[in-house]
Scaffold this active site. Structure first.
Site, PDB file in Angstrom:
ATOM      1  N   ASN A   1      38.353  30.105  34.376  1.00 55.60           N
ATOM      2  CA  ASN A   1      37.177  30.641  35.066  1.00 55.60           C
ATOM      3  C   ASN A   1      36.109  30.834  33.995  1.00 55.60           C
ATOM      4  O   ASN A   1      36.152  31.798  33.229  1.00 55.60           O
ATOM      5  CB  ASN A   1      37.550  31.967  35.735  1.00 55.60           C
TER       6      ASN A   1
ATOM      7  N   ARG B   1      37.786  27.181  38.402  1.00 55.07           N
ATOM      8  CA  ARG B   1      37.017  27.856  39.444  1.00 55.07           C
ATOM      9  C   ARG B   1      35.584  27.336  39.356  1.00 55.07           C
ATOM     10  O   ARG B   1      34.972  27.370  38.292  1.00 55.07           O
ATOM     11  CB  ARG B   1      37.038  29.353  39.215  1.00 55.07           C
TER      12      ARG B   1
ATOM     13  N   HIS C   1      33.304  33.920  47.469  1.00 56.15           N
ATOM     14  CA  HIS C   1      34.630  34.566  47.475  1.00 56.15           C
ATOM     15  C   HIS C   1      35.601  33.848  48.408  1.00 56.15           C
ATOM     16  O   HIS C   1      36.573  34.449  48.890  1.00 56.15           O
ATOM     17  CB  HIS C   1      34.560  36.038  47.956  1.00 56.15           C
TER      18      HIS C   1
ATOM     19  N   HIS D   1      36.331  41.745  51.035  1.00 56.06           N
ATOM     20  CA  HIS D   1      36.510  41.637  49.581  1.00 56.06           C
ATOM     21  C   HIS D   1      35.491  42.588  48.961  1.00 56.06           C
ATOM     22  O   HIS D   1      34.287  42.308  48.940  1.00 56.06           O
ATOM     23  CB  HIS D   1      36.275  40.182  49.144  1.00 56.06           C
ATOM     24  N   LEU D   2      35.976  43.739  48.490  1.00 58.09           N
ATOM     25  CA  LEU D   2      35.062  44.770  47.991  1.00 58.09           C
ATOM     26  C   LEU D   2      35.306  45.003  46.500  1.00 58.09           C
ATOM     27  O   LEU D   2      36.303  45.621  46.118  1.00 58.09           O
ATOM     28  CB  LEU D   2      35.260  46.077  48.774  1.00 58.09           C
ATOM     29  N   GLY D   3      34.412  44.460  45.675  1.00 62.78           N
ATOM     30  CA  GLY D   3      34.525  44.637  44.227  1.00 62.78           C
ATOM     31  C   GLY D   3      33.136  44.902  43.671  1.00 62.78           C
ATOM     32  O   GLY D   3      32.293  45.477  44.377  1.00 62.78           O
ATOM     33  N   ASN D   4      32.862  44.470  42.453  1.00 64.80           N
ATOM     34  CA  ASN D   4      31.480  44.572  41.968  1.00 64.80           C
ATOM     35  C   ASN D   4      30.560  43.755  42.858  1.00 64.80           C
ATOM     36  O   ASN D   4      29.461  44.153  43.179  1.00 64.80           O
ATOM     37  CB  ASN D   4      31.394  44.090  40.530  1.00 64.80           C
TER      38      ASN D   4
ATOM     39  N   ARG E   1      23.764  44.747  43.181  1.00 67.35           N
ATOM     40  CA  ARG E   1      22.965  43.838  44.018  1.00 67.35           C
ATOM     41  C   ARG E   1      22.567  44.516  45.316  1.00 67.35           C
ATOM     42  O   ARG E   1      23.345  45.293  45.874  1.00 67.35           O
ATOM     43  CB  ARG E   1      23.784  42.580  44.354  1.00 67.35           C
TER      44      ARG E   1
ATOM     45  N   ASP F   1      29.817  51.683  39.315  1.00 58.77           N
ATOM     46  CA  ASP F   1      31.270  51.767  39.453  1.00 58.77           C
ATOM     47  C   ASP F   1      31.641  52.863  40.448  1.00 58.77           C
ATOM     48  O   ASP F   1      31.213  54.006  40.317  1.00 58.77           O
ATOM     49  CB  ASP F   1      31.900  52.059  38.077  1.00 58.77           C
TER      50      ASP F   1
ATOM     51  N   GLY G   1      38.856  45.058  43.763  1.00 58.81           N
ATOM     52  CA  GLY G   1      38.906  46.336  43.049  1.00 58.81           C
ATOM     53  C   GLY G   1      38.770  47.561  43.936  1.00 58.81           C
ATOM     54  O   GLY G   1      39.613  48.472  43.887  1.00 58.81           O
TER      55      GLY G   1
ATOM     56  N   GLU H   1      41.295  47.413  47.220  1.00 55.42           N
ATOM     57  CA  GLU H   1      42.711  47.638  46.913  1.00 55.42           C
ATOM     58  C   GLU H   1      42.992  49.054  46.409  1.00 55.42           C
ATOM     59  O   GLU H   1      44.084  49.576  46.606  1.00 55.42           O
ATOM     60  CB  GLU H   1      43.178  46.647  45.830  1.00 55.42           C
ATOM     61  N   ASN H   2      42.007  49.625  45.705  1.00 51.79           N
ATOM     62  CA  ASN H   2      42.297  50.877  44.984  1.00 51.79           C
ATOM     63  C   ASN H   2      41.618  52.134  45.496  1.00 51.79           C
ATOM     64  O   ASN H   2      42.010  53.227  45.114  1.00 51.79           O
ATOM     65  CB  ASN H   2      41.890  50.722  43.506  1.00 51.79           C
TER      66      ASN H   2
ATOM     67  N   GLU I   1      43.023  35.232  43.048  1.00 52.18           N
ATOM     68  CA  GLU I   1      42.276  33.972  43.085  1.00 52.18           C
ATOM     69  C   GLU I   1      42.871  32.955  42.112  1.00 52.18           C
ATOM     70  O   GLU I   1      42.888  31.765  42.394  1.00 52.18           O
ATOM     71  CB  GLU I   1      40.799  34.242  42.756  1.00 52.18           C
TER      72      GLU I   1
END
Ligand code: ADP
Length: 399
Positions: A7, A91, A180, A208-211, A241, A283, A331, A334-335, A384
């Site tokens: 990647n 990727r 994604h 899909h929830l991350g940065n 964003r 974060d 991120g 899941e957490n 991924e």
């Protein structure tokens, strides 16, 4: 059968080496600060140990050389020689309309990926450099490109076209592409396995929830709509964003505040989202902590994010004519149990109900719905890299 997954970003390159017999990761690593001072490679192993080497990485060729060195190193390596690597999966962020599935990379494919650079300059440029560097150092190893956009190529026109002059689509390729895709496909397929039902029967909303965050409507195994658009800036608000906003705001910033394109890019991509609202951090762990201590803007940022995600879930249930499963991944998905709770609160009318005890258990794949809920709410770790390795194996076979 060993497959290397790459990647490649603008100043970093991540990799994982899989032994596909048991889909087992032999080592993974990161080359960071490529082309900048203090560059290094860090390789980590299954037992949690790591090997770090500070070394000059002038460009991506140097990075790939170091990856091969680290993997084959007598002391720190996991293979004897690079001949053991049977294929490489790359990727690639943007595959435009041409790539609706993964492909073996040949000259023609390289040219088309190059054409897509214009659509995703921040991503496809570095992806391409990574592919070229690998080709140079491993000229006889088959390589596969796996596109973030490919899964979404099944979206119907009514979902992917913007209400702009049609010529902009025809001439400039302006449309929703979505991103994604590798993750949305992977977790939707896992959800079907967990529910022990054929994916062809299921209506799933994957979050899909991350940065970077995106939501996808997966009907009968196919993406029929997704929240990111022409670029990964659209949809729900993200770490930094802005997500979807009224485009007239941009006109106003240009006219009244004399913004130019680089200022707009900085504002919308780097200074907005939950960072912009809270003024604290992008974060979610920091936001949780601040909100708990009573910081109102951190609380507001969390509420806005959860509200937007909830609205997409409702919209996609409507788009698919129902929903059987809701999946949280990446991120935050899941957490962050608190965030999951915020998102689903108010979705009881759809049949989404979660059990607080199940939601608070950490780690692993889990069904967090109450026993009587009509919709199964699942937490699934995305992978991924494994999905890319599987695609590569499927195309290249056991050569
Ligand atoms: P990226 O889009 O860069 O891959 P990630 O999927 O790693 O991003 O997501 C980053 C977000 O996930 C951060 O907001 C972070 O707060 C959250 N996150 C990651 N790990 C945890 C954790 N263990 N507990 C709570 N939140 C986490």
């Amino acid at each position: 059968m060993k497959i290397l997954v790459i990647n490649s970003g603008s100043s970093s390159l991540k990799y994982q080496l899989f032994d596909m017999e048991k889909e087992h990761v032999l080592a993974k690593g990161l080359c960071d600060r490529i082309g900048i001072q203090n560059s290094f490679i860090k390789q980590t192993y299954n037992n949690g140990s790591e090997f770090i080497k500070e070394t000059e990485l002038k460009d991506h060729n140097d990075a790939i050389k170091e990856v091969i060195n680290a993997l084959t190193d007598k002391e720190h390596g996991v293979i004897e020689s690079m001949d053991e690597i049977s294929s490489v999966g790359h990727r690639v962020v943007h595959g435009g309309e041409r790539f609706y599935k993964s492909v073996i990379i040949d000259r023609d494919v390289l040219n088309t990926i190059e054409e897509c650079i214009e659509l995703a300059p921040l991503h496809n440029g570095p992806n391409m450099i990574g592919i070229k560097a690998c080709k140079k150092l491993m000229p006889n190893v088959p390589m596969v490109a796996v596109f973030d956009t490919a899964f979404h190529q099944t979206m119907p026109k009514k979902a992917f076209l913007y209400a702009l002059p049609y010529s902009l689509y025809e001439k400039n390729g302006v449309r929703r592409y979505g991103f994604h895709g590798t993750s949305h496909k992977y977790v939707a397929e896992r959800a079907a396995v967990m529910l022990n039902r054929p994916i062809e029967e299921l209506k799933i909303v994957t979050c899909h929830l991350g940065n970077g965050s995106s939501i996808c409507a997966v009907k009968h195994g196919k993406s029929v709509d997704t929240s990111m658009g022409y670029t990964p800036l659209a949809g729900v608000p993200m770490g930094t964003r802005c997500g979807s906003i009224d485009p007239a705001i941009v006109i106003s910033l240009i006219e009244h505040d004399k913004y130019d394109s680089s200022m707009l890019n900085e504002l919308l991509n780097k200074k907005s989202g939950v960072l912009g609202i809270s003024g604290i951090s992008s974060d979610f762990r920091d936001l949780d902590e601040a909100a708990e201590k009573g910081n109102e803007r951190a609380e507001l940022a969390l509420e806005i994010f959860a509200y937007q995600v909830r609205k997409y879930i409702g919209a996609y249930a409507a788009a698919m004519g129902g929903i059987d499963a809701l999946v949280f991944t990446a991120g935050i998905g899941e957490n962050n149990q608190g965030l999951r709770k915020r998102v689903v609160t108010g979705l009881e009318f759809l049949g989404v109900e979660i059990d607080d005890d199940k939601n608070s258990q950490r780690g692993g794949e889990k069904d967090i719905s109450t026993d009587q809920a009509r919709v199964r709410t699942l937490v699934i770790s995305t992978n991924e890299e494994l999905a890319i390795a599987r695609e590569t194996l499927k195309l290249v076979g056991n050569r």
